[in-house]
Design an enzyme around this catalytic site. Structure first.
Site, short mmCIF file in Angstrom:
data_model
loop_
_atom_site.label_atom_id
_atom_site.label_comp_id
_atom_site.label_asym_id
_atom_site.label_seq_id
_atom_site.Cartn_x
_atom_site.Cartn_y
_atom_site.Cartn_z
N ASP A 129 0.78 -1.36 0.14
CA ASP A 129 -0.07 -0.19 0.11
C ASP A 129 0.69 1.40 0.00
O ASP A 129 0.35 2.32 0.27
CB ASP A 129 -1.29 0.12 1.17
CG ASP A 129 -2.30 -1.00 0.90
OD1 ASP A 129 -2.59 -1.02 -0.09
OD2 ASP A 129 -2.40 -1.62 1.89
N ASP A 187 -7.12 -3.63 -5.97
CA ASP A 187 -6.55 -2.12 -5.27
C ASP A 187 -5.16 -1.76 -5.61
O ASP A 187 -4.71 -0.88 -5.68
CB ASP A 187 -6.75 -2.42 -3.51
CG ASP A 187 -7.96 -3.31 -3.17
OD1 ASP A 187 -8.17 -4.17 -3.91
OD2 ASP A 187 -8.45 -2.87 -1.95
#
Ligand code: GLY
Length: 408
Positions: A129, A187
């Site tokens: 991330d 994502d």
């Protein structure tokens, strides 16, 4: 992060006067001839002002060294995380966007304070991330005030991110797992922008090539016939073959989790901007068509949390998914022509209109200082359900800015 509207800013007299030089991406032609509606521009301006006031409420409540996650109104409880949690970049990123809008130095100072806490994550190799965490924060900071310090932080973050790349799979590992699994979630497309930036800054094409490999592998395997996306793919780390296609945050393995579709739309729009490769534009168009032609997309264009959730229309909406879609669509609408461009623009505008009503925008001083209400983190895990979320706020503010600056 928004690099469609590339700006370099020069800070004069203690950050008080800004001079911007903006140009659109060199890789792609902007096609659209649409002029934004003055009434919606005004709506965007009013809501950016309100958002800045809300974030001052949020910053007052935030404990030292912590990052906002969400707020539970019934307990009047602000939930926070450490810098290692995936959402840590959104708070500084939103503050920086709002600082750009208002010139309010309190917002800038708070962003600078929290980014000092965040900086150590540049060495974090345990997460995929890092794009969300380090580029929405330091990337925006660099865009506003290009400095060697921010540049080094982002490049180190890009190095940490590519340490998770496996050439046998042709992808960056998303979640850590058992050695026989290699998990990639849709994502992860959102973390690639930072890699293109790292190549642009260093001249080292490794970052660029890894981003392209990851996007190609994802394009090949992650999408169904109808152009919806699975959430999680599990590859065999030895052979690179797909061994499972499933969900983590959606209703079921075969359903279309709304935020996953939004990440795909935004991710492939990024890919087209950064490479100029038409196949990514085509992919983004296909995702947009799936989302906005879906029979379960409501008139007001704020998606239900999963397109296949049972009992639609009596299920929760996900404001965060809608905000991501609006921001992505505004960019995508600039890369296509005619009716398609108008359709994307209209859908984005409808989302902005809906999210800017009192149903979604918090009344001043409420909602723990967050901007939007009614997002869904993970319904299957009963976590962060029908609450404000930092990424809902970040992409809503980005969409408002993109609308205001549309065509410029
Ligand atoms: N990237 C995690 C989520 O969208 O919830």
């Amino acid at each position: 992060m928004n690099f469609n509207y590339k700006c370099s800013a020069f800070f004069l007299v203690a950050f008080s006067l800004l001079q911007f030089a903006c140009s659109s991406s060199e890789n792609v032609q902007q096609q659209s001839k649409i002029t934004p509606d003055n009434e919606v521009v005004q709506l965007a301006e009013e809501n950016l002002e309100k958002a800045a006031a809300q974030y001052k409420v949020l910053m007052e409540r935030l404990p030292e060294g912590r990052f906002p996650k969400t707020y539970y109104a019934e307990k009047d409880s602000l939930e926070t995380s450490g810098s290692e949690w995936w959402v840590s970049g959104f708070y500084p990123g939103t503050l920086l966007y709002l600082y750009e809008e208002t010139g309010d130095e309190q917002l800038l100072n708070e962003a600078m304070r929290i980014m000092k806490v965040l900086e150590k994550e540049k060495f974090n190799t345990d997460t995929h991330d890092l794009g969300f965490m380090m580029f929405d924060s330091f990337g925006n900071a660099y865009r506003i005030n290009p400095s060697e310090e921010y540049k080094d932080i982002i490049i180190q973050s890009a190095k940490s991110l590519i340490s998770r790349y496996d050439p046998k799979v042709g992808a960056i590992r998303s979640w850590n797992s058992k050695p026989e699994d290699f998990l990639v979630i849709i994502d992860n497309m959102m973390n690639l922008d930072m890699l293109f930036w790292a190549t642009e800054q260093t001249g080292d094409s490794t970052y660029y090539n890894i981003a392209v490999e990851h996007a190609n592998t994802t394009m090949e395997n992650h999408f169904r016939e109808d152009n919806s996306t699975w959430h999680v793919l599990n590859y065999d780390p030895e052979t690179g073959e797909v061994q499972e296609k499933k969900t983590a945050q959606g209703y079921s393995d075969e359903s279309a989790w709304a935020r996953g579709q939004a990440w795909g739309l935004y991710g492939y729009t990024d890919m087209y901007r950064e490479t100029g490769d038409e196949k990514y534009l085509e992919q983004a168009n296909k995702i947009a068509d799936f989302i906005f032609n879906h029979p379960n997309m409501p008139e007001d264009k704020v998606a239900y949390w999963d397109f296949n959730a049972p009992n639609i229309p009596d299920v929760l909406r996900d404001a965060s998914a809608a905000a991501i879609m609006a921001s992505a669509l505004l960019e995508l609408s600039e890369y296509v022509e005619g009716e398609k461009s108008q359709e994307y623009f209209n859908n984005a505008e409808q989302i902005i209109r809906t999210l800017s009503t009192p149903e979604y925008v918090a009344a001043p001083g409420t909602n723990g200082g967050f901007i939007l209400k009614h997002s869904v983190g993970s319904l299957p895990a009963d976590s962060e359900v029908d609450v404000p979320l930092t990424y809902g706020d970040y992409y809503y503010v980005e969409a408002l800015k993109r609308y205001k600056e549309y065509g410029k």
